[in-house]
Every structure is written in C-alpha cells, then in structure tokens.
Design a protein around this motif. Structure first.
Motif, mmCIF file in Angstrom:
data_model
loop_
_atom_site.group_PDB
_atom_site.id
_atom_site.type_symbol
_atom_site.label_atom_id
_atom_site.label_comp_id
_atom_site.label_asym_id
_atom_site.label_seq_id
_atom_site.Cartn_x
_atom_site.Cartn_y
_atom_site.Cartn_z
ATOM 1 N N VAL A 1 -34.832 42.009 -5.890
ATOM 2 C CA VAL A 1 -36.140 41.468 -5.500
ATOM 3 C C VAL A 1 -36.583 42.080 -4.175
ATOM 4 C CG1 VAL A 1 -37.475 39.385 -4.991
ATOM 5 C CG2 VAL A 1 -35.588 39.277 -6.640
ATOM 6 N N MET A 2 -37.780 42.681 -4.187
ATOM 7 C CA MET A 2 -38.371 43.260 -2.981
ATOM 8 C C MET A 2 -39.610 42.445 -2.612
ATOM 9 S SD MET A 2 -36.188 45.679 -2.543
ATOM 10 C CE MET A 2 -36.925 46.451 -1.105
ATOM 11 N N GLY A 3 -39.720 42.105 -1.318
ATOM 12 C CA GLY A 3 -40.774 41.196 -0.888
ATOM 13 C C GLY A 3 -42.043 41.862 -0.395
ATOM 14 N N ASN A 4 -43.022 41.034 -0.128
ATOM 15 C CA ASN A 4 -44.334 41.442 0.364
ATOM 16 C C ASN A 4 -44.227 42.249 1.658
ATOM 17 O OD1 ASN A 4 -46.559 40.363 2.514
ATOM 18 N ND2 ASN A 4 -47.505 40.764 0.537
ATOM 19 N N GLU A 5 -45.144 43.222 1.821
ATOM 20 C CA GLU A 5 -45.115 44.135 2.969
ATOM 21 C C GLU A 5 -45.127 43.411 4.313
ATOM 22 O OE1 GLU A 5 -47.327 46.479 -0.308
ATOM 23 O OE2 GLU A 5 -47.196 44.396 0.336
ATOM 24 N N ALA A 6 -45.879 42.320 4.424
ATOM 25 C CA ALA A 6 -46.002 41.622 5.713
ATOM 26 C C ALA A 6 -45.062 40.424 5.832
ATOM 27 C CB ALA A 6 -47.445 41.156 5.910
ATOM 28 N N ASN A 7 -44.867 39.701 4.723
ATOM 29 C CA ASN A 7 -44.154 38.418 4.803
ATOM 30 C C ASN A 7 -42.780 38.398 4.138
ATOM 31 O OD1 ASN A 7 -46.501 37.260 6.057
ATOM 32 N ND2 ASN A 7 -47.456 37.261 4.022
ATOM 33 N N GLY A 8 -42.401 39.500 3.490
ATOM 34 C CA GLY A 8 -41.102 39.522 2.823
ATOM 35 C C GLY A 8 -41.096 38.686 1.558
ATOM 36 N N VAL A 9 -39.906 38.251 1.159
ATOM 37 C CA VAL A 9 -39.740 37.466 -0.066
ATOM 38 C C VAL A 9 -40.250 36.043 0.183
ATOM 39 C CG1 VAL A 9 -38.041 36.538 -1.709
ATOM 40 C CG2 VAL A 9 -37.762 38.862 -0.791
ATOM 41 N N SER A 10 -41.014 35.512 -0.761
ATOM 42 C CA SER A 10 -41.570 34.156 -0.620
ATOM 43 C C SER A 10 -40.461 33.111 -0.661
ATOM 44 C CB SER A 10 -42.566 33.884 -1.745
ATOM 45 O OG SER A 10 -41.884 33.869 -2.996
ATOM 46 N N LYS A 11 -40.749 31.940 -0.100
ATOM 47 C CA LYS A 11 -39.768 30.839 -0.074
ATOM 48 C C LYS A 11 -39.378 30.429 -1.490
ATOM 49 C CE LYS A 11 -39.516 30.271 4.389
ATOM 50 N NZ LYS A 11 -38.313 30.799 5.060
ATOM 51 N N GLU A 12 -40.362 30.448 -2.406
ATOM 52 C CA GLU A 12 -40.095 30.033 -3.799
ATOM 53 C C GLU A 12 -39.097 30.978 -4.474
ATOM 54 O OE1 GLU A 12 -43.951 28.526 -2.417
ATOM 55 O OE2 GLU A 12 -43.123 30.554 -2.489
ATOM 56 N N ALA A 13 -39.277 32.288 -4.239
ATOM 57 C CA ALA A 13 -38.350 33.269 -4.831
ATOM 58 C C ALA A 13 -37.005 33.242 -4.096
ATOM 59 C CB ALA A 13 -38.964 34.662 -4.767
ATOM 60 N N GLU A 14 -37.057 33.068 -2.776
ATOM 61 C CA GLU A 14 -35.822 33.044 -1.973
ATOM 62 C C GLU A 14 -34.877 31.935 -2.448
ATOM 63 O OE1 GLU A 14 -34.334 32.619 2.685
ATOM 64 O OE2 GLU A 14 -36.486 32.625 2.237
ATOM 65 N N ALA A 15 -35.456 30.823 -2.852
ATOM 66 C CA ALA A 15 -34.641 29.674 -3.285
ATOM 67 C C ALA A 15 -33.782 29.996 -4.505
ATOM 68 C CB ALA A 15 -35.559 28.492 -3.596
ATOM 69 N N VAL A 16 -34.175 31.017 -5.264
ATOM 70 C CA VAL A 16 -33.459 31.351 -6.503
ATOM 71 C C VAL A 16 -32.531 32.566 -6.324
ATOM 72 C CG1 VAL A 16 -33.835 31.516 -8.999
ATOM 73 C CG2 VAL A 16 -35.672 30.699 -7.570
ATOM 74 N N ILE A 17 -32.626 33.236 -5.183
ATOM 75 C CA ILE A 17 -31.827 34.447 -4.953
ATOM 76 C C ILE A 17 -30.375 34.082 -4.690
ATOM 77 C CG2 ILE A 17 -31.447 36.283 -3.228
ATOM 78 C CD1 ILE A 17 -34.572 36.594 -3.291
#
Length: 238
Positions: free
Chosen positions: A189-205
């Motif tokens: 999973v690669m995150g958004n250019e400014a904010n990185g991985v969202s909290k919702e996706a991070e919770a599942v990593i």
C-alpha cells in the motif's frame, strides 16, 4: 477539416465525466498508439497527419492544424487515437499486488503503472479517490504499460480487510525494508503524496515498512511516491 462534432467529442475526453459518459479515452504519440494497437483494447478512431501513416482500420488523415485542435499536448506528435475504455477484469488475489491510497498526481500514477509492468505486477488496486487511470496525462506517462496491468478502483479499506495476503504499508516510521525478509505474495500500500496512508487503510495494514534515509542531515521530509514504489518493488522482487 474535422467536423466540429468530432473535435467537441475528442476535446471533451480531457474530463473524467465525459470519458465515463462516452466510454472513450485518448492516446497520443506514434510509439504509444502503436503499443495500444498491439493490445486487446478496441480502437474507435485514429487520426494521423499527412506526414505520417499508421496501418490501422478507422484511420482518418488530418492536417497539422486539426491535430493541434484536438491534441492535449503542447507539441502534438503526428497522431491521436481514441480507444474504448475496457471493462476491468476481476482482481487476481495472488502474487504481489500494489494498492494506491488517494494518489492524485497523474504523472505519479502513470509512472507507478509503468513500474508495475516492469516488475511483473499484474494487479494494481486504487482507492476511489485516486486519479483516473484514463486521464490523458496518466496515459502519456504509462508509455503503453497500462495495456498490460489490470487496474481496479475499489473501497480500499474493505479490499484490504478481505485480503488473505499480508498487507504492507509504506510509512516513515516503518521497519527498515533492507533488513526485512519480504514474501513473494502480498499487498503493498502506497499513500497519498501529501498525507500518506489514510487512517482507515492504516488500521488494516499488518506490516509497516520504510526506506531509511542515509544523508547526514536527514533533512529530506519524504520521497516522491513513484520513486518510493520503485525502491520497494525492487526489494520485493530481489
């Protein structure tokens, strides 16, 4: 001279809503069009200048002036083609999958599609906030690689939750990727250019990985997302 209706249709395809409405997207440049013609994608119309000719059905010879009218490039490259947007294939949930969380820059997405092609990653999964892969700038940046990568837009947290593969996320505070044993199969999973991985996706990593900084000052905040994807895919394939 090209009819106004055709010019209007082609130029409208710069916008996502009209690409979705008509089911078409634009490809420019001789080399890239040639790659698309050799793929399974269906050609709708091909426009070439008198000075150049590609052997294809539905070909229309046009003037340089007309090409300038319909081109999205500052310097049009001899040919423009309109292709039908294909149906996405089902996601093959085996092997290595790249997942993008709200990547906004068309150049970054295009480069990542090329990287997937280069490293033999067949599946690219994008959050619904990620830029449209049929955006003209994305198509240019892929250089034809988009014809060899299966791209799907999904609810990313739900997809990651349902995945039976280990889920790796790129984070500044993750484990050093150079000292980690990586599997052949997994989701990166690669995150958004400014904010990185969202909290919702991070919770599942399941595993956070990072690319260490080696500079003495360590002043660089972060790497460009496409550059980081290249480094991480290289490590997965090593």
């Amino acid at each position: 001279m090209l009819p106004k209706s055709q010019i209007k249709l082609i130029t409208s395809l710069k916008q996502k809503k009209y690409r979705q409405q008509h089911g078409f997207f634009v490809v420019e440049g001789v080399k890239t069009i040639t790659e698309f013609l050799q793929s399974n994608l269906k050609l709708y119309k091909l426009y070439t200048t008198e000075s150049f000719n590609i052997d294809a059905k539905d070909e229309t010879l046009i003037s340089d002036a007309d090409l300038k009218r319909i081109s999205f490039l500052k310097t049009p490259n001899k040919a423009l083609a309109v292709f039908k947007i294909p149906e996405s294939n089902a996601i093959d949930i085996s092997g290595l999958i790249v997942a993008l969380d709200a990547i906004r820059d068309p150049g970054n997405l295009g480069t990542i599609i090329r990287l997937c092609d280069w490293f033999g990653v067949k599946e690219l999964v994008c959050s619904k906030e990620t830029v449209d892969c049929f955006n003209p700038k994305v198509i240019q940046a892929t250089m034809g690689s988009i014809t060899r990568v299966n791209i799907n837009y999904v609810d990313l947290p739900s997809f990651l939750k349902e995945s039976k593969l280990p889920v790796f996320g790129a984070f500044m505070e993750g484990e050093n990727v150079y000292s980690k044993k990586l599997p052949e199969s997994g989701v990166l999973v690669m995150g958004n250019e400014a904010n990185g991985v969202s909290k919702e996706a991070e919770a599942v990593i399941t595993e956070k990985i990072s690319i260490p900084r080696f500079g003495n000052l360590k002043a660089t905040e972060s790497l460009n997302v496409a550059t980081a994807t290249a480094i991480l895919l290289s490590e997965f394939r090593r």
